[in-house]
Structure formats: C-alpha cells, structure tokens
Design a protein around this motif. Structure first.
Motif, PDB file in Angstrom:
ATOM      1  N   SER A  99      37.951  42.019  51.967  1.00  0.00           N
ATOM      2  CA  SER A  99      38.554  40.578  52.284  1.00  0.00           C
ATOM      3  C   SER A  99      40.080  40.961  52.480  1.00  0.00           C
ATOM      4  N   ASP A 198      32.453  46.014  60.191  1.00  0.00           N
ATOM      5  CA  ASP A 198      32.549  45.767  58.927  1.00  0.00           C
ATOM      6  C   ASP A 198      31.199  46.666  58.402  1.00  0.00           C
ATOM      7  N   TYR A 201      28.213  47.063  53.754  1.00  0.00           N
ATOM      8  CA  TYR A 201      26.948  47.229  53.061  1.00  0.00           C
ATOM      9  C   TYR A 201      26.185  48.869  53.248  1.00  0.00           C
ATOM     10  N   SER A 225      33.940  48.786  51.424  1.00  0.00           N
ATOM     11  CA  SER A 225      34.359  48.088  50.173  1.00  0.00           C
ATOM     12  C   SER A 225      33.621  48.976  48.843  1.00  0.00           C
ATOM     13  N   SER A 227      32.415  46.792  46.693  1.00  0.00           N
ATOM     14  CA  SER A 227      31.675  45.648  46.104  1.00  0.00           C
ATOM     15  C   SER A 227      30.366  45.844  46.172  1.00  0.00           C
ATOM     16  N   ARG A 236      37.700  43.987  42.894  1.00  0.00           N
ATOM     17  CA  ARG A 236      38.602  43.749  44.150  1.00  0.00           C
ATOM     18  C   ARG A 236      39.396  44.992  44.702  1.00  0.00           C
TER      19      ARG A 236
HETATM   20  C1  LIG Z   1      29.655  41.188  55.594  1.00  0.00           C
HETATM   21  C2  LIG Z   1      30.478  41.022  54.533  1.00  0.00           C
HETATM   22  N1  LIG Z   1      31.734  41.412  54.554  1.00  0.00           N
HETATM   23  C3  LIG Z   1      32.815  41.116  53.688  1.00  0.00           C
HETATM   24  C4  LIG Z   1      32.586  40.696  52.251  1.00  0.00           C
HETATM   25  C5  LIG Z   1      33.593  40.679  51.508  1.00  0.00           C
HETATM   26  O1  LIG Z   1      33.518  41.432  50.355  1.00  0.00           O
HETATM   27  P1  LIG Z   1      34.658  42.179  49.440  1.00  0.00           P
HETATM   28  O2  LIG Z   1      35.812  41.396  49.576  1.00  0.00           O
HETATM   29  O3  LIG Z   1      34.151  41.901  47.928  1.00  0.00           O
HETATM   30  O4  LIG Z   1      34.766  43.533  49.768  1.00  0.00           O
HETATM   31  C6  LIG Z   1      31.137  40.236  52.369  1.00  0.00           C
HETATM   32  C7  LIG Z   1      30.961  39.675  50.746  1.00  0.00           C
HETATM   33  O5  LIG Z   1      29.654  39.335  50.421  1.00  0.00           O
HETATM   34  C8  LIG Z   1      30.149  40.546  53.175  1.00  0.00           C
HETATM   35  O6  LIG Z   1      29.081  39.972  52.942  1.00  0.00           O
END
Ligand SMILES: Cc1ncc(COP(=O)(O)O)c(C=O)c1O
Length: 380
Positions: A99, A198, A201, A225, A227, A236
C-alpha cells in the motif's frame, strides 16, 4: 472543518461485511470467514524468533529510507533464484506494505489529472488511492475469456499515462502469461504509458509459474509485499523495484512521506525469506482448499468462475441469482453463517452480480463453509 473533495473516497465494502460478521459472532453465531483476504497463519517462526533476539540488543530506530541493505540484497537474490534475473539491490525499495508502495509509485509517476488504467474486476484501493492523489482511475472492463486480465485493445488510444496490472490478481486469482504481459508492456512503451505490475500474490501460485515483469523489462515498476505468501499482513512491509533513474526520486519521496518502513518488520521479513519449509506448508493448505472449492462450488450452483492460477480467491458470477450481490452476501451471512464479499468493491459496473470467496483459512473451515453454502443454495 472543510474537507478536500479528493479525500472523499469510497469505503471498502469488505470491511462492512467483516463488521456484520463480527456483530453476528457477538450475538453467539458461529461464522465461517470466506471474506477475508489474509492468511490465518502467523509470520514464520524464524521471523518471530529473529525479531525477539534482535530487540534485546538493537534499539530498532529508523532505518535508512530505502530499507535495510541486507533485506534489499536478499530480495535481489530472490529475483535471481526464482526469476533468473539480475536486479541490483539499489533498485529495490522497502515500503510500508505494498500500500505504501502504491502511494510512492503514483506520486512519482503521475501528475494531478493523469489517467491510469486499472483492470476491472481489480483490487479496490488502486482506484481510491489514485483518486485521493487527484489522478483519474480508468476502469478497463476485462472479460472471462481474457481470464479477467486487460489486453492492449482495452486501452490503446485512450491517452492513458499509466497501466496497473496484478498477476496473480485479486479477486480473480488469474495470472498473466509471459506473452500476455509482454504484449501489455510493449503497448505501454509504444504509447508512453508507465507500466506498474502488482505481484503481491506471487509465491501463492498453483498453475504454472508467475512471471515477474522484471523478466521482460527494466523500464517498469514492480510492487510486492510480505503480506500474502510470507503471511505477514499486519507487519506492514513490502517492496518496490524501480528503474535505475527513478531511485533518487523515490528516495526523496520515501524520506519525506514515511521516513522508513517499520524497522522491526524489516528484521522479521529478512528471516521470513529463509523460511521456505513453513511457507510451502501454508501453500499446501491453500492448494487443498482450492481443489475443494473448484470441486464443491458447482454443487452449490456456483460454477461460473475462472479457476484461479494463484492467490486465494474465487470470483464467481451470480448474475443468474441476483443483481444485488450485497443483499445476497448479507442473506448468506445471516442464513448460512458464511461471510463472503460482494463484488462491488472490485468492479463498480458488474460487481452487483458477483461474489468473491476467499479460501485462505484452514481446510476445516473451508470444508464447513462449502457444506453450509451447498445447504443454503439448495434451499434457496
Ligand atoms: C492485489 C492487492 N494488492 C495490494 C494489496 C495491499 O497489500 P499490503 O499493503 O498488505 O501489502 C492487497 C491486499 O489485499 C491486494 O489484494
């Protein structure tokens, strides 16, 4: 007090669903969570242990703005190991989640009034962050036959300044092949459009290997990320790879906007990158869950979806049942005890006829959720 008009962005509907589910749980209901877009597992054990030990002797103050050099070097190694490309660590910027990377990228690349293409359905915050920065999001309606990914004819000639794609994508879970991504990069280059990929995933992939845009061009922004695959949503921490001649531009923005990504999370993230066994174990659970979803959802009459190549979502067309997916999601929550996400978050045009189901939770939860959904749709 007066507020800005650019700051008035739409709410994230999935948050409203989560709140509705919380209220139902507070009333004593047992809810299966198929709305959430995050792993239910913790950060890898090694990451937690490393941070615990580091905290004993390191004050963990600000790191340098672009991130811990060791972490940037380890990510460069990841690109060599997994994608066979050489990326210099200097091009890797550690960010407060992906983000934070979007805010840096959009600010660095686009002036107010610029137009940026985003595939629909797509991750809702792209649109809202762009709007908040006075940049105009241009929704590109994708099709099931293109596996919900944009193709050059969707945007060529529209005067875009940027194109943002996701592979694997949220909510569809589909990936771009090398050829499809190359065609997009080439079309962007021909039109002077900045290309942002992006890849958050990546790692959570089942059918084939996810291609990084860095395999195809150095003149792109790539966002990733800790995440999802690394199971560290709340920490974060993410990263972005930028062209050589953009490093200093981003550094100045990062210094001023964030100072740095959380130092403690960077320490943990570095250790997480050497936790392959545990992370592959998480992936096995998603694989099992995905197979169950593909097998069982059609038995509930939910068969109109593209099988996901990656991520942990299935995006389903329910146009034969409703044109009010929010109402349907609420009914499913209250009658079946399963929280699912209505599609309007992802696609303002067609999302009232779609649902997103997440299979990121345990296999026991997914088994129970599927059995409740089958019972609900048989009775409806
Ligand atoms: C496609 C995609 N991009 C970015 C994000 C943001 O993720 P983060 O800020 O946790 O790295 C998400 C979160 O679900 C997402 O689905």
């Amino acid at each position: 007090m007066k507020n800005s008009s650019r700051g008035v962005v739409d709410p994230f509907i999935v948050m409203d669903v989560m709140e509705e589910a919380r209220v139902a749980e507070a009333e004593g209901r047992h809810i299966i969570h198929m709305e959430v877009g995050q792993p239910s597992t913790a950060a890898p054990a090694q990451a937690r242990a490393k941070l615990g030990a580091t905290m004993e002797h390191d004050p963990l103050g600000y790191s340098v703005a672009l991130g811990l050099p060791a972490l940037r070097a380890r990510i460069a190694q990841h690109y060599a190991d997994k994608h066979g490309v050489t990326v210099s660590p200097e091009r890797i910027i550690i960010t407060p989640g992906s983000s934070g990377a979007f805010i840096l990228a959009f600010t660095a690349l686009f002036d107010a009034g610029a137009k940026v293409g985003i595939g629909e359905p797509g991750y809702p915050s792209y649109r809202q962050i762009l709007k908040a920065l006075n940049v105009t999001p241009v929704g590109l309606q994708t099709t099931l036959e293109n596996r919900f990914q944009p193709v050059p004819t969707d945007f060529v000639g529209q005067g875009l300044d940027g194109l943002l794609v996701a592979s694997p994508a949220n909510p569809s879970g589909t990936m771009l092949t090398a050829e499809a991504m190359q065609a997009l990069i080439d079309a962007c280059k021909a039109e002077g459009v900045s290309f942002i990929s992006d890849e958050i995933y990546q790692g959570v992939e089942y059918e084939g290997r996810a291609v990084s845009a860095l395999e195809l061009s150095d003149d792109v922004y790539v966002i990733n990320s800790f995440s999802k695959y690394f199971s560290m949503t709340g920490w974060r921490v993410g990263w972005m790879v930028v062209p050589d001649d953009h490093i200093r531009l981003i550094e100045r923005l990062a210094q001023n906007m964030f100072i740095c990504a959380p130092h403690a999370s960077q320490v943990a993230a570095l250790a997480a990158m050497d936790s392959a066994d545990e992370l592959e174990g998480n992936l096995e659970v998603y694989k099992r869950n995905r197979a169950m979803m593909i097998e069982e959802l059609p038995k509930a009459g939910l068969s109109n979806f593209a099988p996901p190549d990656g991520a942990f979502y299935i995006y389903i067309d329910v146009s034969h049942m409703t044109d009010d997916s929010r109402k349907l999601a609420s009914d499913i929550l209250h009658k079946a005890g399963v929280a699912v996400t209505p599609g309007m978050d992802f696609d303002p045009v067609r999302g009232h006829q779609t649902l997103r189901l997440s299979y990121a939770r345990s296999s026991e939860d997914i088994t129970e959720g599927l059995s409740r959904l089958k019972a609900y749709f048989k009775g409806s």
